[in-house]
Design an enzyme around this catalytic site. Structure first.
Site: not given
Length: 519
Positions: A330, A444
């Site tokens: 991310c 994630h």
């Protein structure tokens, strides 16, 4: 018939509220009740995406998992994700409301009471019991006038309260007594019992203190929970998970601990995996010569990239780029590109040079991407990373992975940008360099994919027999056993009875586990 409820408050942050709430959820579920967690307002950088693409605190998702139910946005209607020391991104009902300073939010937070009560009433109709978690301390006297998460919430939903204190940090009796002393009488009346958490040693030595604190506060101690090594998702930066600084046996994985690190729960699966040693690095002197370096997610990518440079860690990482494997998730992935641009001032505005290790650029937009997603590692990436994924005929094939996205950036690939994975909705995710030493993804939970972990980190002789999901379930059961053995569950059931109607009282009792009945 509406649900019964009980609320867990603490004398301070990280006293054990999340832990006890999860434990009670597991125990009550084991006893046959439909139980749900609830936290009206959570401040955390660890978040979770529900099935319908809404964002809640990771702790409430973990508690729901302990209760054996699917997490929903009603379990955490307000989530605050700090972007600086003075402000947060405010998430209401799972969607971005906006960025507010601490003072702005304090002035306006009672505006969110209708959202809180609507969420709570929804759960109330669907479940037998709601276990509510407070935040911080109910004795924060500067905040009490606008409280919507501790005694303010307890008053709204008429909840009895158990007060948890952490003895491991010292001053447990003072914190219990002082907290109760600072409450108004009607708030004191809501406290039905006290719990002492993280105890080490012989409880007999503690007994005189328990008697004295009961006499002083006129409240019973309903349990003393011993210190126990139970692995659960943590929700904030006080997590002991982040305190590991030294490499143990196995592959040395160094995770950069950004000031705004988010979703460090991504690495719980690595801690569990046999053959991998996980440690967190804050200073260049701590980096050493790891086998892998991970740049995790962050709530403030540009600020944390600036910190990485000013701390000297970026230089230390780049000096090792020819010998170490580098993985970004991310915000950490966004740093690995050539440029970060923030034309809409989502973070701080302006442009910033990336680390230049992957061929893509990122532009921050106000719209947040929130989704659970399955995908497949591409053939080229699988080959570059030497994943060795084969079908029954020995032919190389794409590897299935799954995770979730929470980000406000969009990525544009350069001519040398090699996508990491193809997602099920047709989008390409992440990037890999041409020699497979640098990898990045928006997903994630990527390390919850055990086949990928073992192949990427080259764990060939793993002794890990359970899947990570099976391991988590054993930890919830271990937590339930600890709660049963440490707390007076019959008293807790009596407290719950007091919140139910008369006709429901007769059927609600403590169902002793089999091992207790046999004894």
């Amino acid at each position: 018939m509406s649900a019964k409820c009980i609320m867990i408050q603490g004398t301070m942050s990280n006293s054990g509220k999340t832990f006890v709430t999860a434990g009670l959820c597991r125990v009550l579920a084991q006893d046959g009740y439909k139980v749900a967690p609830f936290k009206s307002q959570n401040m955390a950088l660890n978040s979770y995406i529900t099935k319908d693409g809404l964002e809640i605190g990771r702790a409430q998702a973990m508690q729901a998992e302990a209760a054996g139910i699917e997490p929903t946005v009603c379990m955490n209607p307000i989530l605050l994700k700090p972007t600086s020391h003075m402000g947060s991104q405010v998430i209401v009902n799972g969607e971005v409301y906006g960025n507010l300073s601490a003072s702005e939010y304090f002035k306006r937070k009672r505006e969110f009471i209708p959202d809180i009560l609507k969420a709570y009433r929804t759960l109330e109709k669907e479940y037998d019991i709601i276990v509510i978690e407070g935040a911080g301390s109910p004795a924060e006297i500067n905040l009490k006038s606008e409280d919507i998460v501790n005694m303010g919430l307890a008053n709204m939903v008429d909840a009895p309260v158990l007060l948890v204190a952490d003895i491991d940090r010292g001053g447990v009796f003072a914190s219990l007594y002082g907290t109760i002393a600072l409450l108004e009488q009607e708030e004191k009346d809501r406290i039905k019992g006290m719990i002492i958490n993280k105890f080490r040693g012989d409880k007999k030595i503690l007994d005189p203190g328990l008697k004295m604190i009961e006499d002083l506060t006129k409240k019973p101690v309903v349990g003393v929970i011993p210190m126990e090594d139970i692995v659960l998702d943590d929700e904030d930066s006080l997590s002991t998970q982040l305190s590991c600084k030294h490499a143990m046996t196995g592959v040395d994985v160094a995770i950069i601990r950004f000031p705004h690190i988010s979703n460090f729960t991504d690495f719980l699966a690595l801690r569990y995996q046999d053959g991998i040693s996980v440690r967190y690095v804050e200073r260049k002197e701590e980096l050493g010569a790891p086998d892998y370096i991970i740049l995790p997610g962050t709530k403030n990518t540009m600020a944390d990239l600036k910190w990485l440079r000013e701390s000297g860690l970026e230089g230390a990482i780049l000096r090792q780029k020819n010998r170490v494997k580098l993985f970004g998730i991310c915000g950490g992935f966004q740093m690995l590109g050539t440029e970060l641009s923030d034309p809409e001032c989502v973070e701080h505005g302006g442009r910033m040079r990336g680390m230049g290790l992957l061929d893509f650029s990122t532009t921050f937009l106000k719209e947040k991407t929130r989704t659970r997603m399955d995908g497949e590692v591409t053939d080229k990436t699988s080959s570059l990373l030497h994943l060795g994924i084969c079908d029954n005929n020995g032919n190389q094939k794409e590897d299935r992975i799954k995770g979730y996205e929470i980000h406000m950036g969009t990525t544009i690939y350069g001519e040398h940008g090699i996508p990491f994975a193809k997602l099920m909705d047709g989008r390409m995710d992440g990037c890999v360099n041409e020699d497979g030493t640098v990898v990045g993804t928006y997903l994630h939970g990527i390390f919850d994919n055990e086949t990928f972990v073992r192949q990427y980190f080259k764990i060939e002789d793993s002794k890990t027999e359970q899947t990570f999901e099976e391991f988590k379930q054993t930890q919830y059961d271990k937590l339930a056993d600890l709660i049963r053995n440490s707390l007076d569950m019959e008293t807790i059931y009596e407290i719950l009875k007091g919140t139910s109607s008369m006709e429901h009282k007769e059927s609600m009792e403590y169902k002793k586990p089999k091992e207790e009945k046999e004894n």
